[in-house]
Structure formats: C-alpha cells, structure tokens
Design an enzyme around this catalytic site. Structure first.
Site, PDB file in Angstrom:
ATOM      1  N   HIS A  69      -2.137   8.892  -4.821  1.00 56.91           N
ATOM      2  CA  HIS A  69      -1.393   9.033  -3.565  1.00 56.91           C
ATOM      3  C   HIS A  69      -0.592   7.773  -3.247  1.00 56.91           C
ATOM      4  CE1 HIS A  69      -4.761  12.089  -2.295  1.00 56.91           C
ATOM      5  NE2 HIS A  69      -3.943  12.579  -3.216  1.00 56.91           N
ATOM      6  N   TYR A  70      -0.098   7.105  -4.265  1.00 51.61           N
ATOM      7  CA  TYR A  70       0.675   5.875  -4.068  1.00 51.61           C
ATOM      8  C   TYR A  70       1.977   6.172  -3.325  1.00 51.61           C
ATOM      9  CZ  TYR A  70       2.632   7.845  -8.355  1.00 51.61           C
ATOM     10  OH  TYR A  70       3.167   8.704  -9.293  1.00 51.61           O
TER      11      TYR A  70
END
Length: 529
Positions: free
Chosen positions: A467-468
């Site tokens: 989920h960068y």
C-alpha cells in the site's frame, strides 16, 4: 461448523448469487472482452494523433478517470502493460498469487522492485494496474479521511457506488476465512460488524473484486461505463516524457512522448492534446495516473522535480519542484506462517479483516502460493499510520526501469513500538483456538515473544502490505484540484498524491477518486470560456 459460521456461509452464498446475476458485468463473469473500448499495441497507429485528454497509466485510478472523461471528451489511455483479459493468473481466483511467482523487472504482469530497505515489493504492469494482481479486498475510506481531504461527501458516496455497481461483490466466505473471523473475535478484535463496505473498527466482512464464479473484475472493467467511442487504449507503451510549450513564463503540457515497452528506447513516438476550438481557450490535460513509483519518475524525466536530480541526469528543467519524490511511505507489516510447512491448498484471498487499536492495526489472512505446487497460510497485520517516510530518486533515464526508493520502515521509534503491538495482535489471532483447531497437526507451533524479542523480530522481518504511496503529495506537488504546481495542463491523480493509505487499503478510494476527479474536470472544462 458452529451456527455462526454456517449462517455466514449460507448468507454469503445467497448474497453472492443475487449480486452476481443482478449486476451487469462487461465480462459476463467469464473474462471475455465484451463492451470494452478499442485497444491497440500499434504505436504507429496512435503516433501524431490528438486527444482532448491523455491519461498516463490505465490502472486503479486511470481507468475510472478515463471512463468518466469519455462521457464528454476524447481520451487516450497509455498503458505500459498488456490486457488482463484471457489471462488466467489475473482473472481466476484459484490462481491468486501466481503473478508474483512470475515477476521480473521488465516484462511480467507483476513488476518486482526491491526498496533500498531490502523489502521485496510489487506493482501492476497491466491494464487494471494493481487491481489485476492484488488480493481484491474492497473497503471504503473512513468518513474522517474524506473530511480531511476536503472532498464532497455526496459526490464521494455516489462515486463509490458507481464503482461498486461494476466490480464489487459480497464475498463467498471460505472455511479458512470463517476460521480467521472467529480467531479475530477470540483475540478481542470487537465488535463484529457483519458485512459492510465502511471502514469501522472491529471485525467485518467486506467486498471483493472476485465474483461468485471466482472471476476477478479489475478497474479495466470500469471502462465499459464510459462512452466507448471516445476511448482509445494504447497497450504495451511506456511514456518517456511529457512535452511542454512555453506560453509566456508558464510551461504548458501539450503532448506525450512514448516508446514500445519491449522496444528500443531510442525509437520514440509523440501524441498531442487537441487544440481548443475557435470559440474557446480551454485546453484539456495530460493526467498522470501511473502510480506512486511511475508518476514522480515521469515528472522528473519530463523536467519537473528537484533541481539536483534533474541536473545529475542532464534533464532540461521545466519546473524546480523540490518535493517530487518526497514523502514516500509504505505501511510496515508483520506476517506469520501459521501452517507448519508448505503444502498444496487452494489459494485464498481476504474476505475478513480486523481493525483495532483506534484504527492503527489492520489484520488479514491469505493462502498464497510459494511455488507452482505449494502454498503457505499467512496471518498478517499492518501499521495503518506510520510516521516514517522516505524518498524516491531516478536510477537512470530508462522509463521502464524501477526508480530508487527507500521507505525507511520503522525508522521512527513510535513506529517500532507500534510494530510490537501489530506483532502481538497477529500472534493472538494466530494462536487462537479456532486457528489451532482448523490446522490441527499441520499448525505451526508459535512461541509468543516478549517485547525485546518482538522488537528484534519486527526489525528483521518487516515487510509490506503493498500500500505504498506518496511522491506527488497534495499541497507539495499538486494543488487541491490535482494540478501540478508551476506548469499548466498537467495533473496527477493517483496514489502518489496521498499522504496516508485510506481505509484497510487504498484501492476503493483510488477508483472513487478517478470517478470524482473526472466529474470535476468535466464541470470545470464546460464552465470555462
């Protein structure tokens, strides 16, 4: 099964049957190319043409954005990967995770990159982006996040519903996911909220991109909701730079240069924005929706970024924006194998999540392949609001190569302390009597660690939930309308603009964002002279 599990299985099955057959799907649940816009990989067919809007990246945000803009304008979507349709490792739930086994840097559907922290990560390289390779778990952002972003609540709700009408289904709860649900409740992740798409504390079931027949529906399916005559999708083409013209002191984006993704980098092709009609001065935009790695990378390759970075690679400066590539962030995660050894089980995606510690900890479980014939069972937790941040820089001038990125996982003491809490919660679920009973003799005998040992475990075993985000954050690189500072005719609309990951994961919110921003751009364009 006890009565709660049986009830969940029956109601989930009935809900899935109802939704699967009542919601129209462009793929008819078979992964067929039905009701989609024209797609081509012939770069010469597109070269030299003009469009009202050019969207770079046909991913989570880019596809709903393109569909919405096509209601009034012509749109070109440039996607560096191919089509997801007809590819079983994308479309079939039982093939979940196989795209990671086949990952490489330049040609695979899932592109592998390793951050300078040493953590292996992936990003989608296919129409549909990461929605084509992820776990498919769908959950909205919290009401607090929507307010923090200053978004119109009614528009957001309608945009979520627009997305959900095509690609979101209630889960057909598997036996393992039912076990995880009971394990979460036993570990005190309360209350049980049943099935809901909202981001609420406790344990819940939520939506999924997989329908009753186990077929994945990616953001590419949302293209079918647009005006198909107004959408062109160029596949297997990588943008090398955005082109600018100077009108006075302010550069304006007027087109895009691209190469074949698997071709010679020196063979470049150009495509342009349409000029305004005689009675109008209103231009369209080039819109970056290429994700948290590619969007800041393309900005820098186009001459927008920190001056030292541009000078280092002899890139002509269009705008000295120091914050491009800054405020990169990823959510640190801790995962435990709860089975004793690899064996074959059918891969399984999350249908249940636990949200606890004032929304700071999120727990999910998957059964993931580790080889073509073996899988492992994982229970993992992520830290939702890390304080640690990193940066992204160019590695070279090849737009197909991964840039250099460092997230600085757990570099802040508060993140390390929170990671210990994540680890402790994952331990509690993993050693619950329900998980123990389900796995029986095949369970991994986990020894609970003290705080010192847990800190060391976090330091050595931190990983990612994929989920960068960040790199083109709002207020630093783009304004509230997602327009890039210092230039005209250029926007960034994707996860690179986020300063935190919303909800359990950003997928739902990014698809919603594409829809909302498309509507706002149309309204702004129509009202312009």
């Amino acid at each position: 099964l006890h009565h709660t599990q049986l009830w969940l299985l029956i109601t989930s099955l009935l809900s899935s049957i109802y939704f699967s057959f009542s919601l129209d799907s462009p793929q008819c649940n078979q992964g067929l190319e039905v009701g989609l816009p024209r797609m081509t990989s012939d770069v010469k067919e597109i070269e030299g043409k003009s469009f009202d809007y050019i969207i770079i990246g046909g991913g989570t945000c880019g596809c709903p954005l393109a569909a919405t803009l096509s209601e009034k304008f012509s749109v070109l979507v440039i996607e560096r990967g191919g089509s997801p349709y007809g590819n079983p490792i994308i479309l079939e739930k039982e093939k979940f995770g196989f795209s990671f086994l086949q990952a490489n840097e330049f040609t695979s559907v899932a592109q592998e990159f390793i951050s300078l922290d040493g953590v292996v990560n992936y990003r989608g390289r296919v129409l549909g982006g990461s929605t084509a390779i992820n776990r498919g778990f769908y959950s909205r952002a919290s009401a607090e996040f929507v307010k923090k972003m200053g978004w119109d609540e009614t528009m957001v709700k309608e945009a979520y519903e627009w997305v959900e009408s095509k690609v979101v289904f209630p889960p057909a709860l598997s036996l393992w996911q039912s076990t995880v649900l009971d394990g979460l409740l036993e570990a005190g992740v309360l209350p049980f909220n049943g099935y809901t798409l909202e981001h609420v504390e406790g344990t819940k079931l939520s939506g999924t991109l997989f329908d009753l027949l186990g077929k994945r529906h990616t953001s590419a399916d949302l293209l079918a909701k647009g005006n198909l005559n107004n959408i062109t999708v160029l596949l297997n083409a990588t943008v090398s730079k955005i082109m600018f013209k100077r009108n006075g002191e302010r550069p304006r984006a007027h087109g895009v240069r691209f190469i074949r993704s698997e071709g010679n980098t020196k063979e470049a092709y150009d495509v342009y924005l349409k000029k305004p009609e005689k009675n109008s001065s209103s231009w369209g935009d080039v819109i970056l929706s290429a994700g948290a790695l590619s969007s800041p990378q393309i900005l820098m390759l186009s001459g927008i970024g920190p001056l030292k970075q541009l000078q280092r690679f002899n890139i002509s400066v269009v705008a000295n924006l120091k914050e491009v590539g800054k405020k990169m962030q990823d959510n640190p995660a801790i995962s435990l194998w709860v089975d004793s050894k690899p064996m074959w089980r059918v891969p399984d995606t999350p249908q249940v999540t636990g949200i606890t510690e004032n929304y700071k900890i999120i727990i999910e479980s998957i059964i993931v392949p580790t080889s073509p014939n073996l899988t492992r069972v994982s229970i993992a937790g992520k830290l939702a609001f890390p304080a640690s941040r990193g940066k992204l820089e160019l590695k070279n001038k090849d737009p197909r190569a991964n840039p250099l990125v460092k997230f600085n996982y757990l570099s802040k003491e508060e993140d390390m302390e929170a990671c210990v809490n994540v680890h402790r919660t994952v331990e509690q679920v993993s050693t619950s009597r329900w998980v123990t009973f389900y796995l029986g003799n095949e369970r991994n005998i986990l020894k609970k660690l003290g705080e010192v040992a847990s800190r060391e475990y976090c330091r050595k075993n931190v990983r990612t939930f994929y989920h960068y985000h960040g790199g083109c954050t709002m207020g630093s690189v783009v304004d509230k309308d997602y327009k890039v500072f210092g230039v005209s005719g250029l926007r960034v609309v994707d996860g690179s603009t986020l300063v935190e990951s919303p909800g359990t994961n950003p997928m739902a919110t990014l698809m919603m964002l594409g829809r909302c921003q498309g509507l706002k751009i149309i309204e702004e364009r129509i009202s312009s002279p």
